[in-house]
Design a protein around this motif. Structure first.
Motif, PDB file in Angstrom:
ATOM      1  N   LYS A   1      62.460  26.732  -0.672  1.00 44.51           N
ATOM      2  CA  LYS A   1      61.563  25.735  -0.089  1.00 44.51           C
ATOM      3  C   LYS A   1      62.340  24.478   0.300  1.00 44.51           C
ATOM      4  N   ALA A   2      63.284  24.086  -0.543  1.00 47.16           N
ATOM      5  CA  ALA A   2      64.096  22.915  -0.236  1.00 47.16           C
ATOM      6  C   ALA A   2      64.957  23.156   0.997  1.00 47.16           C
ATOM      7  N   GLY A   3      65.498  24.363   1.102  1.00 44.56           N
ATOM      8  CA  GLY A   3      66.312  24.694   2.271  1.00 44.56           C
ATOM      9  C   GLY A   3      65.529  24.609   3.562  1.00 44.56           C
ATOM     10  N   GLU A   4      64.255  24.980   3.518  1.00 51.45           N
ATOM     11  CA  GLU A   4      63.406  24.878   4.711  1.00 51.45           C
ATOM     12  C   GLU A   4      63.220  23.423   5.119  1.00 51.45           C
ATOM     13  N   LEU A   5      63.068  22.540   4.144  1.00 55.60           N
ATOM     14  CA  LEU A   5      62.959  21.118   4.462  1.00 55.60           C
ATOM     15  C   LEU A   5      64.274  20.591   5.032  1.00 55.60           C
ATOM     16  N   GLY A   6      65.374  21.105   4.513  1.00 54.32           N
ATOM     17  CA  GLY A   6      66.667  20.699   5.038  1.00 54.32           C
ATOM     18  C   GLY A   6      66.831  21.078   6.496  1.00 54.32           C
ATOM     19  N   MET A   7      66.337  22.255   6.865  1.00 51.40           N
ATOM     20  CA  MET A   7      66.404  22.693   8.258  1.00 51.40           C
ATOM     21  C   MET A   7      65.546  21.807   9.160  1.00 51.40           C
ATOM     22  N   LEU A   8      64.491  21.237   8.587  1.00 56.50           N
ATOM     23  CA  LEU A   8      63.623  20.328   9.340  1.00 56.50           C
ATOM     24  C   LEU A   8      64.130  18.883   9.307  1.00 56.50           C
ATOM     25  N   LYS A   9      65.278  18.683   8.637  1.00 59.46           N
ATOM     26  CA  LYS A   9      65.894  17.353   8.512  1.00 59.46           C
ATOM     27  C   LYS A   9      64.970  16.367   7.809  1.00 59.46           C
ATOM     28  N   VAL A  10      64.345  16.841   6.728  1.00 59.91           N
ATOM     29  CA  VAL A  10      63.498  15.984   5.895  1.00 59.91           C
ATOM     30  C   VAL A  10      64.160  15.865   4.526  1.00 59.91           C
ATOM     31  N   PRO A  11      64.866  14.776   4.251  1.00 56.44           N
ATOM     32  CA  PRO A  11      65.544  14.628   2.963  1.00 56.44           C
ATOM     33  C   PRO A  11      64.559  14.365   1.829  1.00 56.44           C
ATOM     34  N   VAL A  12      64.864  14.917   0.668  1.00 58.17           N
ATOM     35  CA  VAL A  12      64.075  14.651  -0.526  1.00 58.17           C
ATOM     36  C   VAL A  12      64.892  13.756  -1.450  1.00 58.17           C
ATOM     37  N   PHE A  13      64.332  12.607  -1.798  1.00 56.68           N
ATOM     38  CA  PHE A  13      64.948  11.698  -2.751  1.00 56.68           C
ATOM     39  C   PHE A  13      64.295  11.962  -4.104  1.00 56.68           C
ATOM     40  N   VAL A  14      65.060  12.537  -5.015  1.00 55.36           N
ATOM     41  CA  VAL A  14      64.536  12.921  -6.320  1.00 55.36           C
ATOM     42  C   VAL A  14      64.955  11.885  -7.345  1.00 55.36           C
ATOM     43  N   PHE A  15      63.976  11.236  -7.963  1.00 49.52           N
ATOM     44  CA  PHE A  15      64.231  10.209  -8.959  1.00 49.52           C
ATOM     45  C   PHE A  15      63.803  10.750 -10.318  1.00 49.52           C
ATOM     46  N   GLN A  16      64.783  11.049 -11.148  1.00 54.67           N
ATOM     47  CA  GLN A  16      64.539  11.682 -12.440  1.00 54.67           C
ATOM     48  C   GLN A  16      64.473  10.656 -13.552  1.00 54.67           C
ATOM     49  N   GLU A  17      63.396  10.731 -14.316  1.00 51.74           N
ATOM     50  CA  GLU A  17      63.284   9.901 -15.510  1.00 51.74           C
ATOM     51  C   GLU A  17      63.794  10.695 -16.702  1.00 51.74           C
ATOM     52  N   GLY A  18      64.732  10.120 -17.445  1.00 48.28           N
ATOM     53  CA  GLY A  18      65.237  10.792 -18.629  1.00 48.28           C
ATOM     54  C   GLY A  18      66.449  11.671 -18.363  1.00 48.28           C
ATOM     55  N   HIS A  19      66.750  12.557 -19.337  1.00 48.97           N
ATOM     56  CA  HIS A  19      68.016  13.298 -19.304  1.00 48.97           C
ATOM     57  C   HIS A  19      67.839  14.797 -19.490  1.00 48.97           C
ATOM     58  N   ASP A  20      66.727  15.363 -19.087  1.00 52.39           N
ATOM     59  CA  ASP A  20      66.521  16.802 -19.215  1.00 52.39           C
ATOM     60  C   ASP A  20      67.528  17.542 -18.331  1.00 52.39           C
TER      61      ASP A  20
ATOM     62  N   ARG B   1      70.435  18.217  -2.672  1.00 49.88           N
ATOM     63  CA  ARG B   1      71.573  18.699  -1.879  1.00 49.88           C
ATOM     64  C   ARG B   1      71.113  19.531  -0.687  1.00 49.88           C
ATOM     65  N   LEU B   2      70.197  20.446  -0.928  1.00 46.60           N
ATOM     66  CA  LEU B   2      69.752  21.349   0.131  1.00 46.60           C
ATOM     67  C   LEU B   2      68.972  20.637   1.227  1.00 46.60           C
TER      68      LEU B   2
END
Length: 247
Positions: free
Chosen positions: A163-182, A194-195
């Motif tokens: 699913k992320a790769g499909e967004l990458g092909m559409l040139k829609v970056p995802v900014f993932v902001f992670q809370e914590g250290h999982d 990355r994708l």
């Protein structure tokens, strides 16, 4: 329930279907006009209205961060005031199988009022639905960026990667902001970023200042593109973190 997010009552977008036009022969002028119109409507075209999907994990452990994000969301609109207008579509999941999306919102007070009525509920992550909604909306009306704020990942990483790769092909970056250290979440979040050509950043639990900087940077990109993010990176550490990872 289907895999697509539903819209909260009162915030659904109604559409009307018009008559189907009769087929005809397109001239070179018609084609040129169509291409020009398509470029004008592109979310990446100069002067186009910025559109940002703001996705949040609203499972039970997320209530403190949900409240913090609600307080900070107005900063995203303020950051883009000098760059142009910004529309935000809130997408959130909670409970056992609930994933919802609002209409496009261009007013911070309206978004804050809507968020204040939503409470977090226990359940598993539904990041795949968030990515599917982002892809659908990117194709339907154009999206410049996606922000996802979460602390866990309980899904198949390979399926999320597709699913992320499909967004990458559409040139829609995802900014993932992670809370914590999982560690499991970090591996998946980094791969999604990355994708899609986006970025992954961590913020400490309850660190409003850190999250504010990251949201401001993502909003700047959504409203003004890479040039706006580069300009902000000269004075803001959050923007510098994002631009340093983007392709």
């Amino acid at each position: 329930m289907s895999g697509e997010p539903t819209k909260p009552r009162g915030d659904a977008v109604s559409t009307k279907t018009g008559a189907v036009p009769q087929a005809g022969t397109s001239t070179s002028e018609d084609i040129a006009a169509f291409v020009a119109k398509a470029r004008a409507l592109s979310p990446h075209a100069p002067g186009a209205k910025g559109r940002l999907i703001f996705a949040l994990d609203a499972t039970m452990s997320r209530q403190p961060t949900w409240d913090m994000a609600c307080a900070l969301q107005a900063d995203m609109f303020r950051e883009t005031a000098a760059l142009g207008s910004l529309d935000i579509r809130l997408v959130y999941y909670r409970g056992l199988d609930e994933c919802r999306a609002t209409a496009w919102i261009s007013d911070s007070a309206k978004l804050a009022a809507l968020m204040s009525k939503i409470d977090c509920r226990g359940g598993d992550t539904q990041i795949g639905k968030v990515l599917s909604e982002a892809r659908r909306e990117a194709v339907a009306s154009g999206v410049r960026a996606v922000v996802f704020v979460g602390d866990a990942m309980e899904e198949n990483i390979d399926e999320l990667s597709v699913k992320a790769g499909e967004l990458g092909m559409l040139k829609v970056p995802v900014f993932v902001f992670q809370e914590g250290h999982d560690a499991v979440a970090e591996q998946a979040f980094r791969e999604i970023a990355r994708l899609t050509g986006g970025a992954w950043c961590r913020f400490d639990p309850g660190a409003a200042a850190q999250l504010r900087e990251l949201l401001r940077a993502a909003a700047a990109y959504a409203a003004g593109g890479r040039d706006a993010l580069l300009a902000l990176a000269k004075t803001a550490s959050g923007a510098a973190k994002l631009i340093g990872q983007m392709k």
